[in-house]
Design an enzyme around this catalytic site. Sequence first.
Site, mmCIF file in Angstrom:
data_model
loop_
_atom_site.group_PDB
_atom_site.id
_atom_site.type_symbol
_atom_site.label_atom_id
_atom_site.label_comp_id
_atom_site.label_asym_id
_atom_site.label_seq_id
_atom_site.Cartn_x
_atom_site.Cartn_y
_atom_site.Cartn_z
ATOM 1 N N SER A 1 1.010 -1.427 0.291
ATOM 2 C CA SER A 1 -0.135 -0.122 0.227
ATOM 3 C C SER A 1 0.958 1.205 -0.212
ATOM 4 C CB SER A 1 -0.626 0.127 1.748
ATOM 5 O OG SER A 1 -0.868 -1.252 2.269
ATOM 6 N N ASP B 1 1.827 -5.101 11.355
ATOM 7 C CA ASP B 1 1.004 -4.901 10.109
ATOM 8 C C ASP B 1 2.145 -7.048 9.721
ATOM 9 O OD1 ASP B 1 0.382 -5.239 7.743
ATOM 10 O OD2 ASP B 1 1.739 -4.021 6.887
HETATM 11 N N1 LIG Z 1 14.641 -6.788 0.564
HETATM 12 C C1 LIG Z 1 13.455 -7.043 -0.121
HETATM 13 N N2 LIG Z 1 13.622 -7.778 -1.385
HETATM 14 C C2 LIG Z 1 12.672 -8.754 -2.206
HETATM 15 N N3 LIG Z 1 11.316 -8.699 -2.105
HETATM 16 C C3 LIG Z 1 11.166 -7.175 -0.951
HETATM 17 C C4 LIG Z 1 11.909 -6.585 -0.215
HETATM 18 N N4 LIG Z 1 11.284 -5.743 0.497
HETATM 19 C C5 LIG Z 1 9.740 -5.725 -0.012
HETATM 20 N N5 LIG Z 1 9.580 -6.898 -1.396
HETATM 21 C C6 LIG Z 1 9.133 -7.492 -1.866
HETATM 22 O O1 LIG Z 1 7.567 -6.016 -1.821
HETATM 23 C C7 LIG Z 1 6.323 -6.289 -1.477
HETATM 24 C C8 LIG Z 1 6.239 -5.036 -0.588
HETATM 25 O O2 LIG Z 1 7.189 -4.240 -0.409
HETATM 26 P P1 LIG Z 1 6.413 -3.129 1.169
HETATM 27 O O3 LIG Z 1 6.329 -5.154 2.453
HETATM 28 O O4 LIG Z 1 7.877 -3.431 2.160
HETATM 29 O O5 LIG Z 1 5.494 -2.605 0.637
HETATM 30 P P2 LIG Z 1 4.518 -1.582 1.638
HETATM 31 O O6 LIG Z 1 3.953 -0.791 0.395
HETATM 32 O O7 LIG Z 1 5.081 -1.107 3.069
HETATM 33 O O8 LIG Z 1 3.677 -2.891 2.084
HETATM 34 P P3 LIG Z 1 2.407 -3.023 2.720
HETATM 35 O O9 LIG Z 1 1.178 -2.877 1.577
HETATM 36 O O10 LIG Z 1 2.183 -4.600 3.565
HETATM 37 O O11 LIG Z 1 1.931 -2.365 3.727
HETATM 38 C C9 LIG Z 1 6.807 -7.446 -0.188
HETATM 39 O O12 LIG Z 1 5.974 -8.220 -0.079
HETATM 40 C C10 LIG Z 1 7.472 -8.108 -0.893
HETATM 41 O O13 LIG Z 1 7.270 -9.358 -2.162
HETATM 42 MG MG LIG Z 2 4.314 -5.514 2.988
#
Ligand SMILES: Nc1ncnc2c1ncn2[C@@H]1O[C@H](COP(=O)(O)OP(=O)(O)OP(=O)(O)O)[C@@H](O)[C@H]1O
Ligand SMILES: [Mg+2]
Length: 533
Positions: free
Chosen positions: A121, A233
């Site tokens: 998100s 989360d």
């Molecule tokens: N260091 C990493 N190495 C490989 N894949 C990653 C890494 N960081 C994130 N990802 C991939 O990217 C996706 C999204 O990352 P992240 O959860 O940090 O984003 P977000 O926008 O904060 O998500 P959320 O909706 O859970 O808040 C993760 O579910 C994972 O599949």
């Molecule tokens: Mg995430």
Amino acid sequence: MDLHRLPLPELRDDKHRHKQFNGNENSNRFRPPKYKPRVSQGGYVAVDNNNLNRSQSLGSCSANNSSNIAHAISFRGVEFPDANTLPASPNVHDVSSSTDFDDRSHFELCFERLAKLGEGSFGEVFQVRDRSDGRLYAVKISKQLFRGEQYRAERLEEVRRYEEFSDHENCIRFIRAWEQYDRLYMQMELCRESLDQYLQRCHQIPEERIWHILLDLLRALKSLHDRNLIHLDIKPDNVLIGEDDETCKLADFGLVIDVDRANSQHATEGDSRYMAPEILQGQFSKAADVFSLGIAMLELACYMDLPSNGPLWHELRRGILPEDFIDKISKELQLVIKSMMMPDPADRLTTDQLLSHPKLQKMQKNRKSLITVNKLSRSFRKSRRVVYGKVCNWKSFAYRCLFYLLELLHLYKPIAPAQPTITPAPSSPSTCLAAMPRLEYQLVGSTPIANRDCYASDFLTGDDPLELSHHGTPHVINSTPLNHNQSSRRSSLGKTIPTLELDSPFANVSSPKVFDTSSFRRKKLFVLDYDDE
Ligand SMILES: Nc1ncnc2c1ncn2[C@@H]1O[C@H](COP(=O)(O)OP(=O)(O)OP(=O)(O)O)[C@@H](O)[C@H]1O
Ligand SMILES: [Mg+2]
């Protein structure tokens, strides 16, 4: 308090079912609308600006607009000076296209975007190659522009948490963060895949593996809870599997809050599928994380599709777990999951209590001893390498000593003055050969010319590169233990002999019929040999 109450998830009649992936990972996601927290004076402040280091500017855009300039973001203290500086962009010529340098962001200048790893998100995550060291990393770029200082401060909080837990074995290793063009960029270690992707791939995860995942995540969670922080989360999507294909690492610290300061002011709920029931009442506690982890374990162990709302959502939160799913796992694991999913947060086990479970204790012990064995074998290998290196050094040292000793013996051997015996001129070619002098020319030099093979023909035929002929009679030096019986000869030498016969004062001196060059540390020794021709 009503202000903070979330709307109840809509009711939907359904049956529990196995997970089905239809390509759209987020299609079954229901997120209750987020309430907008009040920004009050005494409330939780996301960023302590005293600790925030907005440092060095490396952006290439107009300095008038500071958001266009890349600023390193770090909450680490002065003991991490590197965290506050952005590495210089590599040479502009390395960047593939030759568009205007000034238009490129720090991200584009420093990284080559290889693939999109995921999206949540808040951000999109890309697999990138660092142009400076050629290594692969993951960079998360915030999706939305900073709408205001408060929103920006909330996003920057994630950097603080990533930095705080970067050294933990079960948390993502964080490299650096910066902001530019009203977006946040976070560079971190690249992981193999998320736990959610792993589940999609494997469908059935062996129970032993589930225990290991549980242990990894409990350890990560404990480190957060010990600092009075809650993740809010916890879900397989936010757990990444390290490059070793084994270690699970907690990621996505975007919603982390401080228990003491947070309650209901700035806390944001996570994914509703994993949400603890009390969150609906605006109660944020460590127990909420334990519930999320428990239900995530249920999903992993039973390959169950978790409802995001409806009666099944409520059933799971009343402690009613579907028998046909839960029966597939051991009683031991069932009990642990149930104790993590107790409806009342006060009844749930804490991370410390869970980590003291006999099975998890045993696993930790095994891990410790494995780590010790690994450490020992690594240090053994290292010391073996060092010893071997030392032995090699000693060996070469001994050889060198021996070499110098031989050299010394060789140089300081008393030189017997050459007393050529004049014998009557030979009457026949054979006697002439016997009468030829044995001459040894010592050429010592360090210049390349002195190191080249020197032949008697070089200086006896007038083409004397070392100009030895101008220095009068060559010295007769008895320096090397030459093999006087050596029979190897150079065919070109025969031509030079007549000159020798004419000019040399030893024309009449008898000599063995040997001509040889030998080199021993930049010395050339020649023994002239008279050829029949
Ligand atoms: N260091 C990493 N190495 C490989 N894949 C990653 C890494 N960081 C994130 N990802 C991939 O990217 C996706 C999204 O990352 P992240 O959860 O940090 O984003 P977000 O926008 O904060 O998500 P959320 O909706 O859970 O808040 C993760 O579910 C994972 O599949
Ligand atoms: Mg995430």
